[in-house]
Write a protein that holds these residues in place. Structure first.
Motif, short mmCIF file in Angstrom:
data_model
loop_
_atom_site.label_atom_id
_atom_site.label_comp_id
_atom_site.label_asym_id
_atom_site.label_seq_id
_atom_site.Cartn_x
_atom_site.Cartn_y
_atom_site.Cartn_z
N VAL A 107 0.35 -1.17 0.10
CA VAL A 107 -0.19 0.30 0.10
C VAL A 107 0.76 1.45 -0.09
O VAL A 107 1.09 2.39 -1.05
CB VAL A 107 -0.90 0.27 1.21
N ALA A 108 1.85 0.92 0.67
CA ALA A 108 2.42 2.85 0.89
C ALA A 108 3.10 2.40 -0.28
O ALA A 108 3.81 3.84 -0.82
CB ALA A 108 4.06 2.38 1.40
N SER A 109 3.86 1.90 -1.37
CA SER A 109 4.98 1.72 -2.69
C SER A 109 3.24 2.27 -3.78
O SER A 109 3.92 3.34 -4.14
CB SER A 109 5.68 0.67 -3.15
N GLN A 110 2.09 1.14 -3.24
CA GLN A 110 1.95 1.99 -4.23
C GLN A 110 0.32 3.38 -4.53
O GLN A 110 0.87 4.05 -5.59
CB GLN A 110 0.36 1.36 -4.53
N ALA A 111 0.93 3.54 -3.37
CA ALA A 111 0.94 5.36 -2.75
C ALA A 111 1.68 5.84 -2.97
O ALA A 111 1.68 7.60 -3.71
CB ALA A 111 -0.07 5.19 -1.58
N CYS A 112 2.62 5.86 -2.65
CA CYS A 112 4.08 6.72 -3.49
C CYS A 112 4.06 6.54 -4.90
O CYS A 112 4.32 7.98 -4.99
CB CYS A 112 5.21 6.08 -3.08
N VAL A 113 3.84 6.21 -5.29
CA VAL A 113 4.05 6.30 -6.69
C VAL A 113 2.12 6.83 -7.34
O VAL A 113 2.21 8.03 -8.18
CB VAL A 113 3.61 4.81 -7.56
N ALA A 114 1.86 6.55 -6.50
CA ALA A 114 0.38 7.85 -7.41
C ALA A 114 0.52 9.09 -7.04
O ALA A 114 0.15 9.65 -7.70
CB ALA A 114 -1.18 6.71 -6.63
N ALA A 115 0.78 8.84 -5.22
CA ALA A 115 1.44 10.83 -5.24
C ALA A 115 2.36 11.17 -6.50
O ALA A 115 1.23 12.41 -6.43
CB ALA A 115 1.49 11.32 -3.84
N VAL A 116 3.34 10.70 -6.79
CA VAL A 116 3.87 11.37 -7.77
C VAL A 116 3.38 11.68 -9.10
O VAL A 116 3.23 13.10 -9.28
CB VAL A 116 4.64 10.64 -8.01
N SER A 117 2.86 10.57 -9.08
CA SER A 117 1.73 11.10 -10.28
C SER A 117 0.72 11.67 -10.43
O SER A 117 1.01 13.52 -10.93
CB SER A 117 1.12 9.53 -11.22
N LEU A 118 0.41 12.07 -9.01
CA LEU A 118 -1.07 12.78 -8.63
C LEU A 118 -0.73 14.79 -8.72
O LEU A 118 -1.12 16.06 -9.07
CB LEU A 118 -1.51 13.04 -7.92
N LEU A 119 0.66 14.80 -7.65
CA LEU A 119 1.45 15.41 -7.73
C LEU A 119 2.02 16.33 -8.98
O LEU A 119 1.63 17.36 -9.51
CB LEU A 119 2.67 15.66 -6.84
N CYS A 120 2.65 15.95 -9.65
CA CYS A 120 3.50 15.91 -11.32
C CYS A 120 2.62 16.79 -11.81
O CYS A 120 2.16 18.04 -12.65
CB CYS A 120 4.34 15.33 -11.31
N LEU A 121 1.49 15.70 -12.78
CA LEU A 121 0.80 15.79 -13.43
C LEU A 121 -0.48 17.05 -13.10
O LEU A 121 -1.11 18.19 -14.08
CB LEU A 121 -0.18 14.95 -13.94
N SER A 122 -0.60 17.50 -12.09
CA SER A 122 -2.44 18.33 -11.67
C SER A 122 -1.49 18.99 -11.74
O SER A 122 -2.25 20.46 -11.76
CB SER A 122 -2.70 17.85 -10.03
N HIS A 123 0.07 19.53 -11.21
CA HIS A 123 0.28 21.40 -11.12
C HIS A 123 0.49 21.28 -12.48
O HIS A 123 0.30 22.63 -13.45
CB HIS A 123 1.86 20.56 -10.93
N ASN A 124 1.02 20.72 -13.63
CA ASN A 124 0.89 21.17 -15.19
C ASN A 124 0.00 21.45 -15.81
O ASN A 124 -0.42 21.91 -16.89
CB ASN A 124 1.77 19.98 -15.88
N LEU A 125 -1.72 21.04 -15.49
CA LEU A 125 -3.06 20.95 -15.59
C LEU A 125 -3.46 21.95 -15.51
O LEU A 125 -4.22 22.56 -15.57
CB LEU A 125 -3.34 19.38 -15.80
N ARG A 126 -3.42 22.62 -13.74
CA ARG A 126 -3.45 23.26 -13.64
C ARG A 126 -2.69 24.45 -14.10
O ARG A 126 -3.58 25.61 -14.53
CB ARG A 126 -3.58 23.49 -12.14
N LYS A 127 -1.54 24.50 -14.44
CA LYS A 127 -1.11 25.46 -15.21
C LYS A 127 -1.18 25.92 -15.85
O LYS A 127 -1.40 27.14 -17.03
CB LYS A 127 0.39 25.55 -14.54
N TYR A 128 -1.41 24.74 -16.84
CA TYR A 128 -1.45 25.23 -18.61
C TYR A 128 -3.12 24.59 -19.57
O TYR A 128 -3.03 24.89 -20.27
CB TYR A 128 -0.40 23.87 -18.86
N GLY A 129 -3.65 23.92 -18.68
CA GLY A 129 -4.84 23.35 -18.79
C GLY A 129 -3.95 21.98 -20.64
O GLY A 129 -3.80 21.91 -20.30
N ILE A 130 -6.12 21.84 -20.55
CA ILE A 130 -5.32 20.46 -21.13
C ILE A 130 -5.74 20.35 -21.98
O ILE A 130 -4.19 19.95 -23.01
CB ILE A 130 -7.01 20.03 -21.12
#
Length: 448
Positions: A107-130
């Motif tokens: 669970v910890a490893s899956q949560a870390c991978v998902a957190a990295v994905s969510l953090l990096c991609l949401s930042h770019n989508l919030r900044k530039y739009g789809i």
């Protein structure tokens, strides 16, 4: 500009020479730039559906409320729910402390991978739009020409997501069903609820990590469309400056993609590799028997993580080699253009574009340059100095263009390292060796 031919092109530019992404700074990045009134094209509908899907997973964090809801859902569904269930559930046949030693680490490893994905991609989508994030607005006048290819690439990425996530989902579901049959709870309703909760949590985290990899895959494939169109531009465009400017724009966008995704790629590699090493330490250090009941989640989670890395590496390598192959195509184009020209006595000026072309005359004169026939040279039509200068100028321009492409190959880079076959081979075999050992410990030994 001094060249009148280029000025004519600028007053009435063809589709291939339109500038990149004339963005309006007064608009929100999530707004479309190519809408005419309230009309929606097929591409707009596809992008809207993709944006809605990403919003369900929590990637849309353009507002404070969206940010809070996204990370609250991540913590509740992806972290707290499985941890509470695993802590409170009882597995007497799995071995003492097996839940905490194995499944909590998963669970910890899956949560870390998902957190990295969510953090990096949401930042770019919030900044530039789809739309700006996917670079579908980069040619404001060519949307009609590229929109069909954009839609095909989006559909292909969705199919790829289903193709990879469905087998992993089935593997996880089978494992949880077997565990229900093996582990006895107070009632079947409680066992079913625990099974569904664990499957939902695992699927939620896996979809976040795979969707982030597929977004990077989609961004690279959309750029492949323009690199595949570049040889067509070379065929129909005679101005070397236009070709160089277009290549500079393509490489500029690859640089922007590299900058936006380099932190995500590095963190993805580090977290997945660390997770696989921890899995190896857990499985090799356990003194009991590892079965599909107590270690099956290692196989499912490891497959999902390595698949995400393979998708990213495949996309980055593909666009890098498309960019590097441009120099080879230009060299061939330059060689054909040079060798198709006959000797200087048969060169003529083109009436349309002002370019020097070779004469198509097949009955060329065969002159004998012996001393007794020197008078015959008087009857040979020699090219003018202007024709020779124009021919040499065209040759040197093509040569400089080829040299420019060879010294500026382009591609996806991570802090200067180009993601090509050399890098992908090293990373792929490291990850493949680790996940193969994990599968051997959890599936082969578990069924023996």
């Amino acid at each position: 500009m001094a060249d009148p031919h280029i000025n004519v092109q600028q007053r009435d530019p063809p589709p291939a020479q339109l500038p990149l992404l004339n963005s309006n700074t007064n608009r929100h990045p999530n707004q479309s730039h190519d809408h005419k009134g309230s009309q929606e094209t097929d591409l707009d509908k596809k992008l809207k559906r993709l944006e809605n899907f990403l919003s369900v997973l929590g990637f849309s964090q353009s507002s404070v409320l969206g940010f809070v809801l996204s990370w609250s859902a991540f913590l509740l569904i992806g972290v707290l729910l499985p941890v509470v269930i695993l802590e409170l559930s009882n597995c007497p046949g799995c071995g003492k402390g097996q839940v905490k030693d194995f499944e909590l680490v998963i669970v910890a490893s899956q949560a870390c991978v998902a957190a990295v994905s969510l953090l990096c991609l949401s930042h770019n989508l919030r900044k530039y739009g789809i739309r700006r994030f996917l670079f579908v607005d980069r040619y404001s006048g060519q949307m009609a020409r590229f929109s069909h290819q954009y839609i095909q690439q989006i559909r292909g990425s969705v199919r790829l997501l289903v193709m990879w996530s469905l087998p992993c989902f089935i593997l996880k579901t089978v494992r949880e069903v077997i565990r229900i049959l093996y582990v006895h709870h107070e009632s079947w309703w409680l066992s079913t609820a625990i099974c569904l909760a664990l499957i939902v949590s695992w699927t939620y985290l896996s979809m976040i990590s795979l969707s982030a990899s597929l977004l990077f895959h989609l961004v690279c494939n959309l750029q492949v469309i323009h690199f595949e169109d570049y040889p067509k531009l070379m065929e129909r465009e005679s101005d070397i400056l236009v070709l160089i400017e277009e290549h500079r724009r393509l490489c500029y966008h690859l640089t922007k993609i590299s900058h936006r995704f380099r932190i995500y790629l590095i963190l993805e590699f580090v977290v997945v590799t660390a997770s696989l090493f921890v899995t190896l330490f857990q499985t090799t250090g356990y003194s009991g028997k590892i079965t599909y009941i107590n270690g099956g989640d290692f196989a499912a989670s490891s497959i999902v993580q390595v698949v995400g890395i393979i998708i990213c590496l495949h996309a980055a390598t593909r666009i890098s080699h498309r960019a590097q192959n441009t120099a080879s195509l230009a060299s061939r184009w330059h060689a054909v253009a040079t060798c198709s020209s006959t000797d200087a006595s048969q060169l003529r000026m083109s009436n349309s574009g002002g370019n020097l072309e070779a004469s198509a005359s097949l009955n060329s004169l065969h002159m004998n340059y012996s001393e007794s026939d020197l008078e015959s040279l008087d009857y040979l039509a020699m090219p003018t100095s202007a024709q020779l200068a124009s021919y040499m100028s065209s040759y040197h321009k093509r040569q400089a263009f080829v040299l420019y492409l060879q010294t500026n190959p382009g591609g996806i880079t991570i802090f200067g390292w180009t993601v090509d076959r050399t890098l992908i081979t090293t990373i792929f075999f490291i990850e493949l060796s680790l996940v193969t050992f994990v599968l051997g410990k959890t599936i082969v030994l578990g069924t023996s």
